[in-house]
Design an enzyme around this catalytic site. Sequence first.
Site, PDB file in Angstrom:
ATOM      1  N   SER A 104       0.734  -1.270  -0.038  1.00 11.31           N
ATOM      2  CA  SER A 104       0.026   0.040  -0.044  1.00 11.31           C
ATOM      3  C   SER A 104       0.919   1.089   0.025  1.00 11.31           C
ATOM      4  CB  SER A 104      -0.933   0.103   1.239  1.00 11.31           C
ATOM      5  OG  SER A 104      -1.807  -0.940   1.104  1.00 11.31           O
TER       6      SER A 104
ATOM      7  N   HIS B 213      -2.919   0.678  -4.849  1.00 14.10           N
ATOM      8  CA  HIS B 213      -2.840  -0.629  -5.409  1.00 14.10           C
ATOM      9  C   HIS B 213      -3.229  -0.476  -6.866  1.00 14.10           C
ATOM     10  CE1 HIS B 213      -1.415  -2.977  -2.078  1.00 14.10           C
ATOM     11  NE2 HIS B 213      -2.118  -2.467  -1.366  1.00 14.10           N
TER      12      HIS B 213
ATOM     13  N   HIS C 255      -5.427  -9.040  -1.784  1.00 14.28           N
ATOM     14  CA  HIS C 255      -5.465  -9.425  -0.230  1.00 14.28           C
ATOM     15  C   HIS C 255      -6.716 -10.472  -0.185  1.00 14.28           C
ATOM     16  CE1 HIS C 255      -3.963  -5.308  -0.592  1.00 14.28           C
ATOM     17  NE2 HIS C 255      -3.161  -5.615   0.450  1.00 14.28           N
TER      18      HIS C 255
ATOM     19  N   TYR D 295      -8.772 -10.491   2.107  1.00 12.91           N
ATOM     20  CA  TYR D 295     -10.193  -9.698   2.633  1.00 12.91           C
ATOM     21  C   TYR D 295     -10.849  -8.966   1.202  1.00 12.91           C
ATOM     22  CZ  TYR D 295      -7.390  -5.274   2.268  1.00 12.91           C
ATOM     23  OH  TYR D 295      -6.326  -4.510   1.684  1.00 12.91           O
ATOM     24  N   GLU D 296     -10.160  -8.954   0.183  1.00  9.80           N
ATOM     25  CA  GLU D 296     -11.072  -8.593  -1.109  1.00  9.80           C
ATOM     26  C   GLU D 296     -12.056  -9.572  -1.701  1.00  9.80           C
ATOM     27  OE1 GLU D 296      -8.281  -6.391  -4.093  1.00  9.80           O
ATOM     28  OE2 GLU D 296      -6.796  -7.071  -2.560  1.00  9.80           O
TER      29      GLU D 296
ATOM     30  N   ALA E  84       2.761  -1.963   3.937  1.00 10.56           N
ATOM     31  CA  ALA E  84       2.527  -1.055   4.999  1.00 10.56           C
ATOM     32  C   ALA E  84       2.366  -1.805   6.154  1.00 10.56           C
ATOM     33  CB  ALA E  84       1.839  -0.149   4.490  1.00 10.56           C
TER      34      ALA E  84
ATOM     35  N   MET F  27      -2.077  -7.155   6.781  1.00  8.92           N
ATOM     36  CA  MET F  27      -3.287  -8.130   6.150  1.00  8.92           C
ATOM     37  C   MET F  27      -2.765  -8.621   4.938  1.00  8.92           C
ATOM     38  SD  MET F  27      -6.150  -5.617   6.582  1.00  8.92           S
ATOM     39  CE  MET F  27      -6.394  -4.304   8.077  1.00  8.92           C
ATOM     40  N   SER F  28      -1.360  -8.741   4.557  1.00  8.75           N
ATOM     41  CA  SER F  28      -0.948  -9.355   3.289  1.00  8.75           C
ATOM     42  C   SER F  28       0.525 -10.020   3.537  1.00  8.75           C
ATOM     43  CB  SER F  28      -0.446  -8.083   2.401  1.00  8.75           C
ATOM     44  OG  SER F  28       0.810  -7.629   2.843  1.00  8.75           O
TER      45      SER F  28
ATOM     46  N   ASN G 209       1.828   3.396  10.900  1.00  6.52           N
ATOM     47  CA  ASN G 209       1.441   3.979  11.887  1.00  6.52           C
ATOM     48  C   ASN G 209       1.352   3.061  13.030  1.00  6.52           C
ATOM     49  OD1 ASN G 209      -0.749   2.036  10.022  1.00  6.52           O
ATOM     50  ND2 ASN G 209      -1.473   2.015  12.120  1.00  6.52           N
TER      51      ASN G 209
ATOM     52  N   HIS H   6      -6.888   4.095   6.450  1.00 11.23           N
ATOM     53  CA  HIS H   6      -6.132   3.737   5.488  1.00 11.23           C
ATOM     54  C   HIS H   6      -5.470   5.083   4.968  1.00 11.23           C
ATOM     55  CE1 HIS H   6      -4.526   1.131   2.395  1.00 11.23           C
ATOM     56  NE2 HIS H   6      -5.107   1.924   1.405  1.00 11.23           N
TER      57      HIS H   6
HETATM   58  C1  R1P Z   1      -4.672  -1.292   5.332  1.00  7.21           C
HETATM   59  O1  R1P Z   1      -4.546  -0.010   5.479  1.00  7.21           O
HETATM   60  C2  R1P Z   1      -4.118  -1.926   4.110  1.00  7.21           C
HETATM   61  O2  R1P Z   1      -2.618  -1.531   4.385  1.00  7.21           O
HETATM   62  C3  R1P Z   1      -1.877  -2.780   4.101  1.00  7.21           C
HETATM   63  C4  R1P Z   1      -2.734  -3.893   4.866  1.00  7.21           C
HETATM   64  O3  R1P Z   1      -2.192  -5.118   4.547  1.00  7.21           O
HETATM   65  C5  R1P Z   1      -4.037  -3.381   4.146  1.00  7.21           C
HETATM   66  O4  R1P Z   1      -4.241  -3.835   3.023  1.00  7.21           O
HETATM   67  O5  R1P Z   1      -1.789  -3.120   2.737  1.00  7.21           O
HETATM   68  P1  R1P Z   1      -0.371  -3.864   2.274  1.00  7.21           P
HETATM   69  O6  R1P Z   1      -0.059  -5.094   3.238  1.00  7.21           O
HETATM   70  O7  R1P Z   1      -0.951  -4.427   0.733  1.00  7.21           O
HETATM   71  O8  R1P Z   1       0.882  -3.040   1.961  1.00  7.21           O
END
Ligand code: R1P
Length: 274
Positions: A29, A60, A82, A84-85, A112, A210-211, A234, A246
């Site tokens: 992200s 993204h 992800h 969660y999508e 992130a 979350m990734s 954060n 976000h």
């Molecule tokens: C939440 O703000 C998003 O940022 C992060 C989290 O996993 C979630 O998708 O994104 P990336 O892990 O894709 O960087």
Amino acid sequence: MNRETMEQAAKYLQTKYKQTPKIGLILGSGLGVLADEIENPVKIPYNEIPNFPVSTVEGHAGQLVFGTLMGTEVVAMQGRFHFYEGYGLDKVTFPVRVMKEIGVETLIVTNAAGGINESFEPGDLMILSDHINNMGQNPLIGPNDPKLGVRFPDMTQAYDRELREIAKNVAAELSIPVREGVYVANTGPTYETPAEIRALRTLGGDAVGMSTVPEVIVARHANLKVLGLSCISNMAAGILDQPLSHDEVIETTEKVKANFLNLVKNIVENITKT
Ligand code: R1P
């Protein structure tokens, strides 16, 4: 996703780009700007690639970018998928399989993440030393294709020791402060509660997102070397007296852009030298 679907995607990409990328990058992200540094880029939107999912999250972009970075052939995912999508983990990790199929040997995976470790600060960059899969899911569940990897992959050194050393040395040479720590993957899309963050800290987590973990599991199954980098966007819930958003994630990644780009480009150059 079976081997044929990967081969179809790989064959399509090989008609669009003739060179063999050695390093694959997954850009988290707000970190997609790295793909803009790729020279002589060939951009292929995900919706043109057979069997590829499409990105739905802000920050993204949704394309593969082929070209050279510091003289090395690379392919970057400008936007990832992800869980969660709504995609199954086979879809989430499909691009890693395709990268392997087109010749990638090393994967640099970025994200992130929220800082769990209270000595961290927003804007810190963290080299992943290890991870905790807290998703209650594993992308390798199901029949194993031995042509892709072993049934029970070893995860003792999911994040390659030599690559971590390279990353630390490059950071020191560039005077970019870096942390090292354990990334915890949750499914999202909710951010964690303060109680969950306390629990994850007790479990040994330093950052949460979350990734990444599904991608790394599949990369190790495929015998790719992996380097993981988090941008601490954060502090995780309950550490500071403020809600999470976000927008803040994207704002922080924007602030650390220069260091992030500099670090990753020089890591790529140093990996090629070794
Ligand atoms: C939440 O703000 C998003 O940022 C992060 C989290 O996993 C979630 O998708 O994104 P990336 O892990 O894709 O960087």
